[in-house]
Design an enzyme around this catalytic site. Structure first.
Site, PDB file in Angstrom:
ATOM      1  N   SER A  60       0.795  -1.229   0.000  1.00  0.00           N
ATOM      2  CA  SER A  60       0.000   0.000   0.000  1.00  0.00           C
ATOM      3  C   SER A  60       0.826   1.278   0.000  1.00  0.00           C
ATOM      4  O   SER A  60       0.261   2.372  -0.097  1.00  0.00           O
ATOM      5  CB  SER A  60      -0.968   0.001   1.189  1.00  0.00           C
ATOM      6  OG  SER A  60      -1.980  -0.966   0.976  1.00  0.00           O
ATOM      7  N   LYS A  63       0.042   3.318  -2.938  1.00  0.00           N
ATOM      8  CA  LYS A  63      -1.091   4.240  -2.972  1.00  0.00           C
ATOM      9  C   LYS A  63      -0.665   5.702  -3.104  1.00  0.00           C
ATOM     10  O   LYS A  63      -1.307   6.483  -3.811  1.00  0.00           O
ATOM     11  CB  LYS A  63      -1.965   4.055  -1.722  1.00  0.00           C
ATOM     12  CG  LYS A  63      -2.796   2.771  -1.718  1.00  0.00           C
ATOM     13  CD  LYS A  63      -3.616   2.651  -0.447  1.00  0.00           C
ATOM     14  CE  LYS A  63      -4.673   1.553  -0.565  1.00  0.00           C
ATOM     15  NZ  LYS A  63      -4.113   0.191  -0.584  1.00  0.00           N
ATOM     16  N   TYR A 172     -11.196   0.776   4.710  1.00  0.00           N
ATOM     17  CA  TYR A 172      -9.989   0.594   3.901  1.00  0.00           C
ATOM     18  C   TYR A 172     -10.311  -0.357   2.753  1.00  0.00           C
ATOM     19  O   TYR A 172     -10.906  -1.414   2.961  1.00  0.00           O
ATOM     20  CB  TYR A 172      -8.881   0.025   4.780  1.00  0.00           C
ATOM     21  CG  TYR A 172      -7.526   0.053   4.128  1.00  0.00           C
ATOM     22  CD1 TYR A 172      -7.068   1.205   3.490  1.00  0.00           C
ATOM     23  CD2 TYR A 172      -6.704  -1.057   4.158  1.00  0.00           C
ATOM     24  CE1 TYR A 172      -5.825   1.240   2.899  1.00  0.00           C
ATOM     25  CE2 TYR A 172      -5.449  -1.034   3.577  1.00  0.00           C
ATOM     26  CZ  TYR A 172      -5.011   0.115   2.948  1.00  0.00           C
ATOM     27  OH  TYR A 172      -3.772   0.135   2.352  1.00  0.00           O
TER      28      TYR A 172
END
Length: 410
Positions: A60, A63, A172
């Site tokens: 992540s 991201k 999430y």
């Protein structure tokens, strides 16, 4: 030797982690820190010394890079924060909201009413969630007799219903994966191609990819994944990871929320590139005006309340930056933002996020300091890794303060 270095070395000696790589930089570049500790594996026969070039699945941490690319498209007028994304991603328009279950356990689904926008995708307030992380979607999978989806592309993998009406809560999920798909469909490039041209290239980043099989020399430098068992002991992780498909092969689509592989030496360049945007001028990845929007808290009241409730869980908080629980949080377009100062030195407005195998990055624009802790240990939110991350961040601020004091005396 700094206290955090001693603590990390002690953890390695106790086999609590195999190793990690740390990097930090100030905005003006006068302060930098970069050092690797330990090895790349818990397996002595395959372990190599960990270094700043050791490749990792950064999960992540992808991201932030995808969000920067999406913000570039907004800056260039290709899309706005508040317009529905259905022109480019019609697949999202057909997703229902999972409102509950009947007494017999049958899912109740309704068409969502509020349009999904890039703002909602980037801030995890669209209603999308990773299937394995929400009780509603787990129950939905069980009812339909399905396993967690491991399809090789974004639109095939993330097809579970929304778990709330867009904009009304926080969960999430794969919103940033869809934001990456939006970048692809607007630009006509794959996300990897777009990042090479508009992010990695301008920042001088070369050792990064969504597809390690296409870069064998990078694959050779990959750290092995370590897993902590219920007994607390660490060993080589043998389980299936999210970056593969249902057959265990490499995914075929660029997963903008979780799919990149890089090293600490390269990732710190992303963080420095964000800090540099405050200086304005040509050649920056974002204008200073866009950066202000990028860091601005974005959540509505219901979404903000849910985010602050989620981080009261120890594992979730560790995975999401490990800030003190009493410090109020919001979510900006690039990551979680702190609304107050923290005791370790981070100032209000600091943005931070992490990656599944216990990586953490932060960008503190007020102080002008950014850093990353990179390792490869699962499960996410690991308490031991969390403790080491906090010691590193605290120690980094102490070093930076000493650096500033010495500069002021010159």
């Amino acid at each position: 030797m700094a206290d955090f270095e001693t603590i990390i070395n002690d953890a390695i000696a106790a086999q609590e982690i195999p190793g990690c790589a740390l990097a930090a930089t100030s905005r003006d570049g006068s302060f930098t820190y970069s050092k690797a500790f330990g090895s790349t594996s818990m397996n002595p026969s395959s372990a190599k010394p960990m270094d700043l070039n050791t490749m990792m699945w950064v999960a992540s941490c992808t991201k932030l890079m995808t969000a920067l690319c999406a913000m570039q498209l907004i800056e260039r007028g290709h899309i706005t924060l508040n317009e529905p994304v259905y022109t480019h991603i019609p697949e999202l328009e057909s997703l229902n909201v999972l409102t509950g279950f009947t007494d017999a356990g049958v899912p109740i689904e309704e068409k969502h009413k509020t349009p999904i926008t890039i703002r909602l995708l980037l801030t995890h307030s669209s209603g999308l969630t990773y299937e394995g992380m929400h009780p509603k979607t787990l129950a939905w999978l069980k009812y339909h007799g399905k396993k967690m989806n491991a399809s090789p592309t974004v639109v095939e993998r993330f097809v579970a219903p929304l778990v709330f009406e867009p904009g009304e809560s926080w969960a999430y999920g794969p919103g940033v994966d869809y934001a990456g798909l939006l970048v692809e469909r607007i630009s006509g490039l794959t996300l990897e191609e777009y990042m090479k041209k508009n992010l990695w290239g301008p920042l001088g980043i070369t050792d990064v990819t969504f597809f390690p099989s296409t870069r064998p020399h990078l694959q050779e430098r990959m750290a092995e994944m370590s897993g902590r068992g219920e007994d607390g002991k660490l060993s080589v992780h043998e389980g299936k990871m999210p970056f593969v498909d249902e057959k265990g092969g490499e995914v075929t689509g660029c997963m903008g929320g979780q799919g990149s592989f890089t090293c600490a030496k390269e990732y710190i360049k992303v963080l420095k590139g964000v800090l540099d945007c405050d200086a304005g001028g040509e050649g920056k990845v974002l204008s200073k005006e866009s950066l202000e929007v990028f860091f601005k808290p974005q959540l509505g009241e219901g979404s903000r309340a849910m985010l602050n409730a989620v981080v009261q869980d120890d594992a979730a908080n560790n995975a999401m930056g490990g800030t003190p629980k009493h410090v109020a949080k919001d979510y900006a377009l690039g990551g979680l933002v702190m609304m107050d100062d923290a005791p370790d030195g981070k100032k209000a407005g600091t943005m931070l996020w992490g990656g599944y195998p216990n990586l953490i990055w932060w960008i503190d624009r007020k102080t002008g300091l950014a850093g990353v802790y990179a390792g490869q240990v699962v499960p996410p939110g690991d308490a031991i890794c969390g403790k080491l991350m906090r010691k590193w961040e605290e120690g980094c601020y102490e070093m930076f303060e000493k650096h500033r004091e010495s500069k002021s005396k010159l």
